[in-house]
Design an enzyme around this catalytic site. Structure first.
Site, short mmCIF file in Angstrom:
data_model
loop_
_atom_site.label_atom_id
_atom_site.label_comp_id
_atom_site.label_asym_id
_atom_site.label_seq_id
_atom_site.Cartn_x
_atom_site.Cartn_y
_atom_site.Cartn_z
CB VAL A 218 -5.61 6.41 -1.46
CG1 VAL A 218 -5.12 7.71 -2.11
CG2 VAL A 218 -4.99 5.20 -2.15
CE LYS B 232 -2.05 1.64 -3.18
NZ LYS B 232 -2.03 1.17 -4.58
N GLY C 169 -8.70 0.16 -0.10
CA GLY C 169 -8.76 -1.05 -0.90
C GLY C 169 -8.39 -2.27 -0.07
CG ASP D 274 -5.42 -4.60 -11.26
OD1 ASP D 274 -6.36 -5.26 -11.77
OD2 ASP D 274 -5.55 -3.97 -10.20
CB ALA E 59 -2.83 0.39 0.32
#
Length: 169
Positions: free
Chosen positions: A31, A46, A26, A139, A29
């Protein structure tokens, strides 16, 4: 040849975690899918991107870790472990083999009413629990809801807000 600094960091994690592949990258970060070698369980790790560690995002990521560690609920993906490697914070959570709500919607289009209701109830329970603990997700979206074995789980409290840290007027 490894060129991604996050991959180098992933390889420097404690030997307890053997990472196998990148699952998602993303804005802040990455994953990774891997295994907890002590327990044999699949995990997701993460790790904050290197370029984010020098900014306020590192503090926000550490805050996410602290907030998530407080939340133990059947519809919130828990944190198993956390730490820092070479100045980059990371956390470890169970790897969920399900699919995101976004993927399910893309695959099926409209969901049956009963499934929609169940997902909504699970997510509402998770958010109610977080709110009870004075944490607001901020979010919530189909990408942050994962569906597994008939349950909806909320993840990625990356921009969560701890109400205790904010003056409310």
């Amino acid at each position: 040849m490894i060129t991604d600094r996050s991959t180098i960091i992933a390889n420097a994690l404690p030997s307890r975690y053997r990472l196998e592949r990148l699952v998602q990258s993303g804005a802040t970060a990455c994953v990774y899918f891997g295994h907890d070698t002590a327990l044999g369980n699949p995990v997701a790790v993460k790790i904050l991107h290197d370029e984010m560690a020098a900014t306020v995002d590192a503090d926000r990521f550490r805050s996410e870790i602290r907030l998530l560690a407080q939340l133990r609920h059947p519809h919130i993906v828990p944190i198993y472990d956390s730490g820092e490697v070479d100045g980059l914070p990371y956390y470890v959570m169970p790897f969920i083999h399900g699919e995101t709500l976004r993927a399910r919607l893309a695959r099926l289009g409209r969901l049956p009413f009963a499934e929609t209701l169940r997902i909504t109830e699970d997510v509402a329970r998770a958010l109610q629990f977080a709110h009870y603990h004075r944490i607001v997700h901020r979010d919530i979206k189909p990408e942050n809801i994962i569906l597994d074995q008939g349950c909806a789980l909320v993840l990625d409290f990356g921009i969560a807000l701890a109400l205790d840290a904010v003056e409310i007027s």
